[in-house]
Design a protein around this motif. Structure first.
Motif, short mmCIF file in Angstrom:
data_model
loop_
_atom_site.label_atom_id
_atom_site.label_comp_id
_atom_site.label_asym_id
_atom_site.label_seq_id
_atom_site.Cartn_x
_atom_site.Cartn_y
_atom_site.Cartn_z
N GLN A 69 6.60 -7.86 -9.34
CA GLN A 69 6.89 -7.10 -8.13
C GLN A 69 6.42 -5.66 -8.16
O GLN A 69 6.27 -5.03 -7.11
CB GLN A 69 8.41 -7.10 -7.88
CG GLN A 69 9.02 -8.46 -7.64
CD GLN A 69 8.79 -8.95 -6.22
OE1 GLN A 69 8.54 -8.14 -5.32
NE2 GLN A 69 8.87 -10.24 -6.01
N ARG A 70 6.20 -5.10 -9.34
CA ARG A 70 5.99 -3.65 -9.45
C ARG A 70 4.50 -3.32 -9.44
O ARG A 70 3.78 -3.61 -10.40
CB ARG A 70 6.66 -3.13 -10.71
CG ARG A 70 8.16 -3.44 -10.76
CD ARG A 70 8.80 -2.85 -11.98
NE ARG A 70 8.73 -1.40 -11.98
CZ ARG A 70 8.86 -0.64 -13.05
NH1 ARG A 70 9.07 -1.20 -14.22
NH2 ARG A 70 8.78 0.68 -12.97
N TYR A 92 1.66 -0.24 -8.88
CA TYR A 92 1.37 1.19 -8.86
C TYR A 92 -0.07 1.40 -8.41
O TYR A 92 -0.98 0.69 -8.87
CB TYR A 92 1.56 1.81 -10.24
CG TYR A 92 2.99 2.13 -10.59
CD1 TYR A 92 3.41 3.44 -10.83
CD2 TYR A 92 3.95 1.13 -10.69
CE1 TYR A 92 4.72 3.75 -11.16
CE2 TYR A 92 5.27 1.42 -11.01
CZ TYR A 92 5.64 2.73 -11.25
OH TYR A 92 6.95 3.03 -11.56
N ASP A 100 6.34 -7.11 0.94
CA ASP A 100 7.34 -6.28 0.26
C ASP A 100 6.75 -5.61 -0.97
O ASP A 100 7.06 -4.46 -1.28
CB ASP A 100 8.58 -7.09 -0.10
CG ASP A 100 8.25 -8.32 -0.95
OD1 ASP A 100 7.16 -8.90 -0.75
OD2 ASP A 100 9.08 -8.71 -1.79
N VAL A 101 5.88 -6.32 -1.69
CA VAL A 101 5.25 -5.74 -2.87
C VAL A 101 4.34 -4.58 -2.46
O VAL A 101 4.33 -3.52 -3.09
CB VAL A 101 4.44 -6.80 -3.65
CG1 VAL A 101 3.73 -6.16 -4.84
CG2 VAL A 101 5.36 -7.92 -4.13
N ILE A 103 4.16 2.02 -5.53
CA ILE A 103 4.30 3.45 -5.81
C ILE A 103 2.91 4.06 -5.96
O ILE A 103 2.11 3.62 -6.79
CB ILE A 103 5.13 3.66 -7.08
CG1 ILE A 103 6.55 3.14 -6.87
CG2 ILE A 103 5.14 5.14 -7.48
CD1 ILE A 103 7.42 3.19 -8.12
N ARG A 139 4.46 -3.61 -14.97
CA ARG A 139 3.85 -3.10 -13.75
C ARG A 139 2.34 -3.33 -13.78
O ARG A 139 1.72 -3.29 -14.84
CB ARG A 139 4.13 -1.61 -13.57
CG ARG A 139 3.40 -0.70 -14.53
CD ARG A 139 3.82 0.76 -14.43
NE ARG A 139 5.24 0.94 -14.70
CZ ARG A 139 5.82 2.12 -14.90
NH1 ARG A 139 5.11 3.23 -14.84
NH2 ARG A 139 7.11 2.20 -15.15
N LYS A 145 4.53 -2.76 0.40
CA LYS A 145 5.29 -1.65 0.98
C LYS A 145 6.10 -0.90 -0.07
O LYS A 145 6.40 0.29 0.10
CB LYS A 145 6.20 -2.18 2.07
CG LYS A 145 5.44 -2.68 3.31
CD LYS A 145 6.36 -3.26 4.36
CE LYS A 145 5.56 -3.72 5.58
NZ LYS A 145 6.43 -4.34 6.62
N ASN A 146 6.46 -1.58 -1.15
CA ASN A 146 7.22 -0.92 -2.22
C ASN A 146 6.32 -0.36 -3.32
O ASN A 146 6.82 0.17 -4.32
CB ASN A 146 8.22 -1.90 -2.84
CG ASN A 146 9.35 -2.25 -1.89
OD1 ASN A 146 9.77 -1.42 -1.08
ND2 ASN A 146 9.84 -3.48 -1.96
#
Length: 238
Positions: free
Chosen positions: A31-32, A34, A55-56, A61, A6, A58-59
Motif C-alpha cells: 500500500q505504501r 512514495y 487509494d494507493v 507520499i 514501501r 491518493k495516499n
C-alpha cells in the motif's frame, strides 16, 4: 510485514506509470507508495490506470528528494542493471523478497525504482545496501516500470505467505538496525574526519567505504561503536 515495505518511484516522467504501479502493488497487498519529485503530478490518467487502486495513488507520499524518501528506512534496495562495480551487492527478486520480509519485523524497507530512461544515479545507488536486478532475457530485457514493480511485488507476497506458515518466535528484537539518516550522518562524520587526517585525498575513497559498510549490514550498537571511535579520534586531534 508488508506494511513496512514501501515502493519508491524517483522522478517518474509519466503520471500513468504512477497509477499502473499502484495497481501492481495493491494486487499483491502493498500500500505504501512514495514519489520523489515526479515530472507530472497525480492526475486523471494516474487514477484511471490505477483501476481500483485509487487509494494507493491518493495516499502516495510525495517528497522532494531521494534522501527524504529513505530517511527512516533501515534497509534500502535500489533497482539496477547488471553494473560491473555492483557485482558484490546484486540480488535477484526472490532473494530480495526474502531479505525484505525477514527485515520488515525490525524496520522500514524501501525498494527504489529509478527514472524510466536512465534509472538511478551512481550517488543514489551508493546509498542502497543491495541492488536488485531482474534476470530477464538478455536479447530482449525491456520491462516497463509497472511490469517490474508487479514482478517484485509478487515475490514479496510469496515470501510473506511462506513466512506466515512458520511458527511465531517467542520474542523479537525491534529497531536493531540504523535508518538511512543515521547511516548518512556516520558517512558524513567519517568523510570529515578522514579528510582532516589526510587519509582521504581523492573522490574514490568514500564510495569504496560506503560499499564496504553497506555490505556489513551494521546494527545500531555496531554503528554507535564506530561513531564513538570517530569521536575519540576527533578529541585526540584537538
Amino acid at each position: 510485514m508488508l506494511e513496512n515495505i514501501r515502493i519508491v518511484l524517483v522522478e517518474t516522467s509519466h503520471s500513468g506509470n504512477i497509477g499502473s504501479t499502484a495497481r501492481a502493488m495493491k494486487t499483491m497487498g502493498l500500500q505504501r507508495l512514495y514519489l520523489v519529485s515526479p515530472k507530472q503530478p497525480v492526475d486523471e490518467q494516474a487514477i484511471a490506470l490505477a483501476a481500483g487502486a485509487e487509494d494507493v495513488v491518493k495516499n502516495a507520499i510525495t517528497v522532494v528528494d531521494f534522501d527524504e524518501a529513505i530517511a527512516d528506512c533501515s534497509l534500502v534496495i535500489g533497482t539496477s542493471a547488471r553494473l560491473r562495480h555492483l557485482q558484490n551487492t546484486l540480488i535477484e527478486p526472490r532473494e530480495c523478497a526474502a531479505k525484505a520480509i525477514a527485515h520488515s519485523a525490525n524496520g522500514q524497507i524501501a525498494i527504489v525504482f529509478g527514472r524510466e530512461r536512465i534509472g538511478l544515479t551512481n550517488e543514489e545507488l551508493l546509498k542502497c545496501r543491495y541492488h536488485l536486478t531482474i534476470p530477464a532475457n538478455p536479447e530482449y530485457s525491456s520491462l516497463n516500470l509497472a511490469m517490474a514493480v508487479q514482478l517484485i511485488c509478487y515475490e514479496f507476497r510469496m515470501a510473506y505467505l511462506a513466512e506466515q506458515e512458520k511458527p511465531a518466535p517467542f520474542s523479537t528484537i525491534e529497531n536493531i538496525y540504523p535508518n538511512s539518516a543515521e547511516i548518512e550522518h556516520f558517512f558524513t562524520h567519517t568523510e570529515q574526519l578522514y579528510t582532516e587526517l589526510g587519509f582521504i585525498q581523492n573522490q574514490g575513497v568514500m564510495p569504496k567505504l560506503r560499499r564496504l559498510y553497506q555490505r556489513a549490514g551494521l546494527e545500531k550498537n555496531e554503528l554507535n561503536i564506530l561513531q564513538g571511535m570517530l569521536t575519540a579520534v576527533k578529541k585526540r586531534l584537538k
